[in-house]
Write a protein that holds these residues in place. Structure first.
Motif, PDB file in Angstrom:
ATOM      1  N   LYS A 172       0.802   8.233   6.401  1.00 49.41           N
ATOM      2  CA  LYS A 172       1.520   9.432   5.952  1.00 49.41           C
ATOM      3  C   LYS A 172       0.887  10.655   6.603  1.00 49.41           C
ATOM      4  N   VAL A 173       1.722  11.564   7.038  1.00 49.88           N
ATOM      5  CA  VAL A 173       1.211  12.806   7.613  1.00 49.88           C
ATOM      6  C   VAL A 173       1.342  13.903   6.557  1.00 49.88           C
ATOM      7  N   LEU A 174       0.217  14.497   6.183  1.00 46.19           N
ATOM      8  CA  LEU A 174       0.208  15.547   5.163  1.00 46.19           C
ATOM      9  C   LEU A 174       0.700  16.873   5.762  1.00 46.19           C
ATOM     10  N   PRO A 175       1.100  17.836   4.897  1.00 48.31           N
ATOM     11  CA  PRO A 175       1.573  19.133   5.409  1.00 48.31           C
ATOM     12  C   PRO A 175       0.537  19.833   6.298  1.00 48.31           C
ATOM     13  N   ASN A 176      -0.778  19.549   6.066  1.00 50.16           N
ATOM     14  CA  ASN A 176      -1.810  20.194   6.898  1.00 50.16           C
ATOM     15  C   ASN A 176      -2.032  19.461   8.226  1.00 50.16           C
ATOM     16  N   GLY A 177      -1.171  18.430   8.491  1.00 49.46           N
ATOM     17  CA  GLY A 177      -1.258  17.724   9.759  1.00 49.46           C
ATOM     18  C   GLY A 177      -2.171  16.518   9.739  1.00 49.46           C
ATOM     19  N   LYS A 178      -2.938  16.361   8.647  1.00 46.90           N
ATOM     20  CA  LYS A 178      -3.881  15.245   8.571  1.00 46.90           C
ATOM     21  C   LYS A 178      -3.147  13.956   8.193  1.00 46.90           C
ATOM     22  N   SER A 179      -3.544  12.824   8.794  1.00 41.07           N
ATOM     23  CA  SER A 179      -2.922  11.538   8.469  1.00 41.07           C
ATOM     24  C   SER A 179      -3.749  10.782   7.442  1.00 41.07           C
ATOM     25  N   ILE A 180      -3.053  10.149   6.484  1.00 44.56           N
ATOM     26  CA  ILE A 180      -3.759   9.289   5.527  1.00 44.56           C
ATOM     27  C   ILE A 180      -3.039   7.939   5.495  1.00 44.56           C
ATOM     28  N   PRO A 181      -3.771   6.854   5.144  1.00 45.00           N
ATOM     29  CA  PRO A 181      -3.095   5.547   5.056  1.00 45.00           C
ATOM     30  C   PRO A 181      -2.001   5.609   3.992  1.00 45.00           C
ATOM     31  N   HIS A 182      -0.875   4.966   4.268  1.00 44.34           N
ATOM     32  CA  HIS A 182       0.217   4.960   3.289  1.00 44.34           C
ATOM     33  C   HIS A 182      -0.238   4.217   2.033  1.00 44.34           C
ATOM     34  N   PRO A 183      -0.111   4.845   0.839  1.00 43.97           N
ATOM     35  CA  PRO A 183      -0.610   4.189  -0.377  1.00 43.97           C
ATOM     36  C   PRO A 183       0.087   2.867  -0.695  1.00 43.97           C
ATOM     37  N   LEU A 184       1.282   2.647  -0.149  1.00 41.39           N
ATOM     38  CA  LEU A 184       2.014   1.411  -0.464  1.00 41.39           C
ATOM     39  C   LEU A 184       1.868   0.361   0.632  1.00 41.39           C
ATOM     40  N   SER A 185       1.114   0.672   1.670  1.00 43.80           N
ATOM     41  CA  SER A 185       1.001  -0.237   2.804  1.00 43.80           C
ATOM     42  C   SER A 185       0.402  -1.576   2.368  1.00 43.80           C
ATOM     43  N   GLY A 186       1.006  -2.655   2.862  1.00 43.07           N
ATOM     44  CA  GLY A 186       0.503  -3.989   2.519  1.00 43.07           C
ATOM     45  C   GLY A 186       1.012  -4.516   1.197  1.00 43.07           C
ATOM     46  N   GLY A 187       1.839  -3.752   0.496  1.00 46.64           N
ATOM     47  CA  GLY A 187       2.386  -4.205  -0.789  1.00 46.64           C
ATOM     48  C   GLY A 187       3.690  -4.966  -0.599  1.00 46.64           C
ATOM     49  N   VAL A 188       4.011  -5.810  -1.581  1.00 46.46           N
ATOM     50  CA  VAL A 188       5.262  -6.577  -1.496  1.00 46.46           C
ATOM     51  C   VAL A 188       6.433  -5.595  -1.552  1.00 46.46           C
ATOM     52  N   PRO A 189       7.292  -5.573  -0.536  1.00 48.37           N
ATOM     53  CA  PRO A 189       8.352  -4.559  -0.505  1.00 48.37           C
ATOM     54  C   PRO A 189       9.422  -4.803  -1.571  1.00 48.37           C
ATOM     55  N   GLY A 190      10.162  -3.730  -1.867  1.00 49.51           N
ATOM     56  CA  GLY A 190      11.175  -3.792  -2.921  1.00 49.51           C
ATOM     57  C   GLY A 190      12.220  -4.869  -2.700  1.00 49.51           C
ATOM     58  N   TRP A 191      12.635  -5.079  -1.463  1.00 55.91           N
ATOM     59  CA  TRP A 191      13.702  -6.051  -1.220  1.00 55.91           C
ATOM     60  C   TRP A 191      13.277  -7.452  -1.634  1.00 55.91           C
ATOM     61  N   LEU A 192      11.949  -7.737  -1.469  1.00 55.08           N
ATOM     62  CA  LEU A 192      11.467  -9.082  -1.786  1.00 55.08           C
ATOM     63  C   LEU A 192      11.252  -9.252  -3.294  1.00 55.08           C
ATOM     64  N   SER A 193      10.627  -8.246  -3.934  1.00 54.04           N
ATOM     65  CA  SER A 193      10.385  -8.371  -5.381  1.00 54.04           C
ATOM     66  C   SER A 193      11.715  -8.410  -6.137  1.00 54.04           C
ATOM     67  N   GLY A 194      12.669  -7.574  -5.708  1.00 60.46           N
ATOM     68  CA  GLY A 194      13.988  -7.569  -6.362  1.00 60.46           C
ATOM     69  C   GLY A 194      14.695  -8.899  -6.199  1.00 60.46           C
ATOM     70  N   LEU A 195      14.552  -9.481  -5.017  1.00 65.72           N
ATOM     71  CA  LEU A 195      15.211 -10.767  -4.744  1.00 65.72           C
ATOM     72  C   LEU A 195      14.624 -11.879  -5.620  1.00 65.72           C
TER      73      LEU A 195
END
Lengths: 87, 544
Positions: B179-202
């Motif tokens: 994720k790119v913050l408004p100040n231009g700094k990048s941070i790891p996406h907090p949801l990265s590596g998690g089971v995506p919605g399409w799979l859990s819903g299925l």
């Protein structure tokens, strides 16, 4: 449906219902930020107790104005005149 | 910053044990489905209303489990995160008073009509009460359209809960860009590596579909009972563990008092009439078709007693901890000690508050898995009833009504019901994928508003002898047009933007929809022919 039983009990139930209905608004606690028992916000504690009061009201209703006759009516065989259906 | 910091998550190895626990739980549900199907008597009456054999405890658990969905856990904690403790008064305490009143005053009467005349859906009752087959064809699509948002609330909640809790478990398979913050700094996406919605819903849709497919409403009742017990216990455990991690309930409350004191009061976040107008929302239980079906499963009227009495307490047991977890999350977030996954616009995703608290504060992976199972249990215990109910309505209110009772065998009716359920599951799943970013609370409130606005229909049908077909049609059409108008204003024109919630003259739009539907019922009835003497005799007997 005409249900003739326990009219005094029913009236009391609906009086208590109205009291709780108005008690729900609790405008006197809207800006009270004190904590009950050191952790429970006052407004939340009041409404948690309100839920308990609701249970008491419905317990009273079940024992004072239960529609016994309705249950008996439901268990009786259907009158052939009433057996026609739009569905 | 407070004394607590729960920011570290990305980049650390994450145990997959919670996911394995969840898979075991899903396996148990499948086994329960197989077991309950052994009690299935093969008749359509058993598939649709469990042969009216359900006793007090199971009725309480199934009715309560059905009314508590993702809305109750994910939505309540999310709403408390953004709006504070007033959330409880808006929904939970009103529901304690109004739900039980509806069960007592409406539910028992509808059960008695169902028992006496053999109804399995509410449309069958309305058709007979208003002496019109066509009324069912008008009501059916409206009930289906209103129940679909309810299904979406469940499925979207699943998607929103599983991904944050499982984030980091599959860093390569389900990686997300930084994720790119408004100040231009990048941070790891907090949801990265998690089971995506399409799979859990299925997965959740498939499991629910499996057990309702074989046992119908009996499987739904069994699964509801099991899942309601699970989510009530795990909710209490989650509350205890999160509080413990925060140094006790008093320390957690101090964080809120110091960093987000506005969450402890209602002043400033909810208006007087806004708060009051929420009383109409719980009236929706009087018109939920899936709840009607659960009422009809009752062995006798006395089975209702425990449900009427214990329902408000059960609501408190689930909602109080959720509200507290929501405001604690708000305190930690305000202190800069908790990272909540962001919305596309940059603000915190309030719906992820509960999952984030569980994910970051419950360090035991076994318990974390149990808690995730508990949250999904609450969601699935509503989905199953809704799926069964839609199949029941389609079979009885459309197919049987159009083709006649003797056209199909019991087996064919059950097949038709199952086929329709599969179709609805597919439609709901794809819609949930498309609407994943929607607010669970708002979606739920719109669904409840529609059903609540139809409440005058059932109330008048049961208590007002003069209520006629003209009144019923007036009520339904007034609801349809006014609900669509306000829904369009809110969702498409974004009329509530900047105010947190869409209000009209300071009150919920449901107020005006309800007034319109009541006026439609009263005027329509008074201006048209009254019901026949036969109809009145059938539905307003003199009890002696």
């Amino acid at each position: 449906m005409i249900d003739t039983q326990s009219s005094s009990g029913s009236k009391l139930v609906w009086v208590f219902f109205l009291l709780l209905f108005f008690a729900h608004q609790d405008f006197w606690l809207w800006s009270d930020d004190s904590l009950v028992l050191g952790f429970l916000p006052m407004g939340l504690a009041y409404h948690a107790l309100f839920s308990v009061a609701c249970s008491c009201l419905w317990a009273f209703a079940c024992f004072r104005s239960w529609p016994e006759k309705l249950e008996q009516w439901a268990d009786e065989a259907v009158d052939p005149d009433d057996n026609r259906s739009a569905s | 910053m407070s004394d607590f910091t729960f920011l570290a998550s990305a980049g650390e190895p994450v145990s997959r044990t919670p996911l394995y626990v969840l898979l075991v739980y899903m396996g148990l549900l499948l086994a329960l489905g197989v077991l309950s199907s052994r009690f299935f008597r093969g008749t359509s009456k058993d598939y649709f209303v469990a042969s009216q054999s359900i006793g007090s405890f199971m009725l309480l658990m199934s009715v309560f489990g059905t009314t508590m969905t993702g809305f109750a856990l994910v939505g309540s904690s999310g709403k408390a995160f953004s709006q504070g403790i007033g959330t409880y008064g808006l929904m939970a305490s009103w529901s304690g008073l109004i739900h039980s009143a509806v069960f007592f005053a409406i539910g028992i009467k509808l059960w008695s009509f169902g028992k006496k005349y053999g109804y399995v859906t509410q449309i069958q009752f309305f058709r007979d009460r208003f002496d019109s087959k066509q009324l069912g064809y008008l009501l059916f699509p409206i009930l289906v359209l209103l129940i679909i948002p309810y299904l979406l609330v469940g499925l979207i909640s699943v998607m929103k809960v599983v991904q944050p809790i499982t984030s980091g478990m599959f860093p390569d398979t389900f990686a997300l860009p930084d994720k790119v913050l408004p100040n231009g700094k990048s941070i790891p996406h907090p949801l990265s590596g998690g089971v995506p919605g399409w799979l859990s819903g299925l997965v959740v849709s498939t499991v629910v579909l499996f057990y309702v497919f074989f046992g119908g409403v009996r499987s739904a009742v069994w699964a509801n009972t099991f899942q309601t017990v699970v989510f009530m216990i795990t909710g209490i455990v989650a509350f205890y563990m999160i509080a413990d991690k925060l140094g006790g309930v008093a320390s957690a409350a101090d964080v809120v008092k110091n960093h987000a004191p506005e969450k402890l009061i209602r002043e400033g976040s909810i208006g007087d009439w806004h708060f009051f107008s929420y009383l109409l929302i719980p009236l929706s239980v009087g018109m939920f078709p899936h709840l009607f079906q659960h009422w009809l499963t009752a062995k006798n009227a006395k089975s209702f007693r425990l449900t009427v009495i214990a329902h408000p307490i059960c609501i408190a047991i689930v909602w109080v901890p959720c509200i507290l977890i929501g405001i604690w999350a708000a305190g930690l977030y305000a202190a800069g000690d908790l990272r909540i996954p962001p919305l596309p616009g940059g603000g915190p995703n309030a719906n992820a508050a509960l999952a984030t608290m569980v994910r970051t504060l419950v360090e035991n992976p076994l318990l974390s898995g149990l808690l995730m199972s508990g949250i999904l249990a609450a969601i699935m215990s509503s989905l199953d009833s809704q799926f069964v109910c839609l199949g029941t309505m389609f079979t009885n209110d459309v197919v049987v009504a159009a083709m006649g009772k003797d056209k199909y065998s019991d087996r064919q009716l059950i097949f038709l019901s199952r086929a329709f359920i599969v179709g609805i599951v597919l439609v709901s799943y794809f819609m949930a994928l498309y609407l994943q970013g929607s607010s669970v609370f708002s979606l739920g409130v719109w669904c409840f508003s529609g059903f609540a606005a139809l409440f005058p229909l059932v109330f008048a049908a049961v208590y007002w002898k003069r209520a006629s077909l003209g009144g019923a049609v007036g009520c339904i059409l007034a609801t349809l047009f006014s609900w669509c108008y306000f829904f369009y204003q809110d969702i498409f024109l974004d009329a509530g933007a900047g105010h947190g919630e869409y209000l009209v003259q300071g009150v919920m739009p449901v107020t005006f929809v309800f007034l319109a539907s009541s006026a439609g019922m009263i005027l329509g009835s008074l201006l048209t022919e009254p019901p026949s003497r036969e109809t009145l005799k059938k539905f307003f007997p003199t009890l002696s």
